[in-house]
Scaffold this motif. Sequence first.
Motif, mmCIF file in Angstrom:
data_model
loop_
_atom_site.group_PDB
_atom_site.id
_atom_site.type_symbol
_atom_site.label_atom_id
_atom_site.label_comp_id
_atom_site.label_asym_id
_atom_site.label_seq_id
_atom_site.Cartn_x
_atom_site.Cartn_y
_atom_site.Cartn_z
ATOM 1 N N ARG A 70 0.831 -1.207 0.000
ATOM 2 C CA ARG A 70 0.000 0.000 0.000
ATOM 3 C C ARG A 70 0.863 1.254 0.000
ATOM 4 O O ARG A 70 0.542 2.239 -0.684
ATOM 5 C CB ARG A 70 -0.920 -0.013 1.222
ATOM 6 N N GLU A 73 2.135 1.709 -3.493
ATOM 7 C CA GLU A 73 1.035 2.077 -4.383
ATOM 8 C C GLU A 73 0.648 3.547 -4.215
ATOM 9 O O GLU A 73 0.451 4.275 -5.202
ATOM 10 C CB GLU A 73 -0.176 1.180 -4.093
ATOM 11 N N GLU A 74 0.558 4.010 -2.959
ATOM 12 C CA GLU A 74 0.184 5.397 -2.708
ATOM 13 C C GLU A 74 1.268 6.361 -3.178
ATOM 14 O O GLU A 74 0.974 7.453 -3.673
ATOM 15 C CB GLU A 74 -0.128 5.594 -1.226
ATOM 16 N N THR A 75 2.518 5.959 -3.022
ATOM 17 C CA THR A 75 3.622 6.805 -3.498
ATOM 18 C C THR A 75 3.576 6.957 -5.015
ATOM 19 O O THR A 75 3.695 8.067 -5.547
ATOM 20 C CB THR A 75 4.965 6.204 -3.075
ATOM 21 N N LEU A 76 3.396 5.860 -5.711
ATOM 22 C CA LEU A 76 3.356 5.906 -7.174
ATOM 23 C C LEU A 76 2.123 6.658 -7.667
ATOM 24 O O LEU A 76 2.187 7.364 -8.686
ATOM 25 C CB LEU A 76 3.390 4.489 -7.745
ATOM 26 N N LYS A 77 1.040 6.555 -6.936
ATOM 27 C CA LYS A 77 -0.173 7.275 -7.315
ATOM 28 C C LYS A 77 0.051 8.780 -7.244
ATOM 29 O O LYS A 77 -0.420 9.536 -8.105
ATOM 30 C CB LYS A 77 -1.323 6.867 -6.401
ATOM 31 N N LYS A 78 0.788 9.228 -6.241
ATOM 32 C CA LYS A 78 1.015 10.669 -6.057
ATOM 33 C C LYS A 78 2.159 11.199 -6.910
ATOM 34 O O LYS A 78 2.067 12.274 -7.508
ATOM 35 C CB LYS A 78 1.286 10.994 -4.587
ATOM 36 N N GLY A 80 4.355 9.054 -9.135
ATOM 37 C CA GLY A 80 4.638 8.345 -10.376
ATOM 38 C C GLY A 80 6.023 7.757 -10.480
ATOM 39 O O GLY A 80 6.391 7.217 -11.529
#
Length: 256
Positions: A70, A73-78, A80
Amino acid sequence: MNLSLNQKVILISGGAKGIGAAVAKGLIEEGGIPVIIDPSGEEARQIIDFANNQALHLPIRLIRAADASRAVEETLKKFGRIDGIVNNAGSNDGVGLENGNPEAFENSVSKNLFHYYHLAHYSLPALKNSQGSIVNISSKTAVTGQGGTSGYVAAKGAQLALTREWAAELLPYQIRVNAVIPAEVYTPMYENWIQSFPNPEEKLEEINRKIPLGKRMTHADEIAAMVLFLLSSKSSHITGQHLFVDGGYTHLDRAL
């Protein structure tokens, strides 16, 4: 020195206090973006303010693999991208051979070791894209022993082994992996340990006398300086190394 860390996104487990916080603040000063994976809210907010919001706090305690997944995932969502990892979170919990039991030992190894693997595993596709760097924070106890803390020392020794293993495995991707080994660093966790003694000031002075360089403890920002160097392109041909930042505590004669 310009470490060329501007806008680099770095995951820091346990990034709100102690060594992790020093790394996060040092990264901010270099123009980088720390992702602070730490349940400590107030301390993390102070770092976010220091960064003028050019940082991310994920109030996650890394226990299960899903927690690391998680966080990634949250890092990549913000952002990239992920340019590096500082595996740092853990605690010397005093689970020993005599004063522990098999279940406590397994839990101690798990909480001090497994999230290092989990965070690296889930970050790997992003690190391949960025040709990033992994820095594992270990401990001199992995080399010297301490007594009464089998779980913690087992985890710290495994971190050093994994540093070499990952460095070998990730050579084709130009991903560098190194470990930093502190000895005596006066962090909030260390303060709590010192205060557990009948005479904390006397115990602290006793420890300081054993540190060859300057008869003082290493500062958290001195550990951070090495970590930031290893994350940067200035260390572009360094991998698989165990680097001691400890005032000579581990390897010099402490009777000097």
